[in-house]
Motif scaffolding. Structure first.
Motif, PDB file in Angstrom:
ATOM      1  N   ARG A 151       0.685  -1.501   0.186  1.00  0.00           N
ATOM      2  CA  ARG A 151      -0.281  -0.238  -0.126  1.00  0.00           C
ATOM      3  C   ARG A 151       1.044   1.114  -0.278  1.00  0.00           C
ATOM      4  NH1 ARG A 151      -3.224  -2.991   3.698  1.00  0.00           N
ATOM      5  NH2 ARG A 151      -2.536  -2.230   5.491  1.00  0.00           N
ATOM      6  N   LYS A 154       2.507   1.591  -3.425  1.00  0.00           N
ATOM      7  CA  LYS A 154       0.975   1.765  -4.710  1.00  0.00           C
ATOM      8  C   LYS A 154       0.913   3.252  -5.047  1.00  0.00           C
ATOM      9  CE  LYS A 154      -2.456  -0.133  -5.755  1.00  0.00           C
ATOM     10  NZ  LYS A 154      -3.657  -1.185  -5.765  1.00  0.00           N
ATOM     11  N   ALA A 191       5.872   3.499  -8.827  1.00  0.00           N
ATOM     12  CA  ALA A 191       4.613   2.455  -7.618  1.00  0.00           C
ATOM     13  C   ALA A 191       6.132   0.930  -7.876  1.00  0.00           C
ATOM     14  CB  ALA A 191       3.296   1.949  -8.446  1.00  0.00           C
ATOM     15  N   PHE A 224      -0.651  -5.061  -4.335  1.00  0.00           N
ATOM     16  CA  PHE A 224       0.125  -4.356  -5.184  1.00  0.00           C
ATOM     17  C   PHE A 224      -0.488  -4.500  -6.455  1.00  0.00           C
ATOM     18  CE2 PHE A 224       3.559  -3.048  -8.188  1.00  0.00           C
ATOM     19  CZ  PHE A 224       3.455  -1.836  -6.738  1.00  0.00           C
TER      20      PHE A 224
END
Length: 231
Positions: A151, A154, A191, A224
């Motif tokens: 998270r 990301k 990311a 992800f």
């Protein structure tokens, strides 16, 4: 002197900085010299009995594009802590942060609440908690560590200095994971790049066996998403 947080937060800016800095506390991280200055952390108590951590810096800077001559790393950490709420990543609650120049040198403070009930993975392993957990629970914990880091990544953030001492867990009816020490964290170009960096650091600094590592990666991939294959 203990911290009356409500009163301190009502003070004018210069007086607030002076009083936060003047609070008595004990060093949990002695000032170390790097980045052209020094940075350390003291533990202080509030009048309500809560534990706070006060990071205090003198000349401890990084050089973002909008501050080419330098800006305190504590201010970068403040921004990452605030961003983590939208990423659903647990981090220490931010209480106060500010900086000022004294004689041309940056001074900065960042105050956060203690993560009550949490322990770093480093401390957990030092106590042998994995033996008490059992392998099934241990794997579930590492799966959640993977989910949490995914998270964070990301959001295009990379931790920048990821070690077992920076990953905190609270194991009860549910497993909770938190990240700390985010002053080196920064936005990455993507990311995938952020994830590649942090996974690499985890790989270098963990002692997990194959099953444990795979459980971490499983949680990471699950959260992800499809871009995991590009890492």
């Amino acid at each position: 002197m203990q911290a009356d947080v409500k009163a301190l937060l009502k003070l004018p800016r210069e007086e607030a900085f002076r009083q936060w800095l003047g609070l008595a506390g004990e060093w949990v991280e002695e000032p170390n010299i790097r980045r052209g200055g020094e940075s350390g952390v003291k533990r202080v108590m509030t009048t309500e009995g809560k534990m706070l951590y006060r990071k205090q810096q003198v000349g401890h800077i990084y050089r973002p594009w909008h501050h080419p001559f330098g800006y305190p790393t504590a201010m970068r950490e403040q921004q990452v802590l605030l961003a983590c709420a939208d990423l659903h990543v647990t981090v220490p609650v931010l209480v106060y942060a500010d900086c000022r120049k004294v004689g041309g040198v940056w001074h900065a403070l960042l105050v956060t609440e203690a993560l009550d009930g949490f322990s770093s993975l480093e401390d957990c392993y030092a106590r042998g908690d994995e033996q008490r957990w059992g392998e099934d629970l241990h794997l579930r914990i590492l799966h959640e560590v993977g989910c949490t880091l995914a998270r964070f990544n990301k959001g295009r953030f990379e931790h920048g200095c990821l070690r077992m001492k920076h990953v905190f867990v609270r194991v009860g009816e549910k497993i909770e994971v938190a990240l700390i020490d985010l002053e080196k964290s920064r936005k990455s170009f993507s990311a995938v790049r952020a994830a590649r960096h942090d996974i690499g650091q985890m790989k270098r600094h963990c002692d997990w066996n194959t099953a444990q590592w795979q459980s971490f990666l499983s949680g990471f991939e699950e959260t992800f998403g499809a871009d995991y294959k590009k890492i």
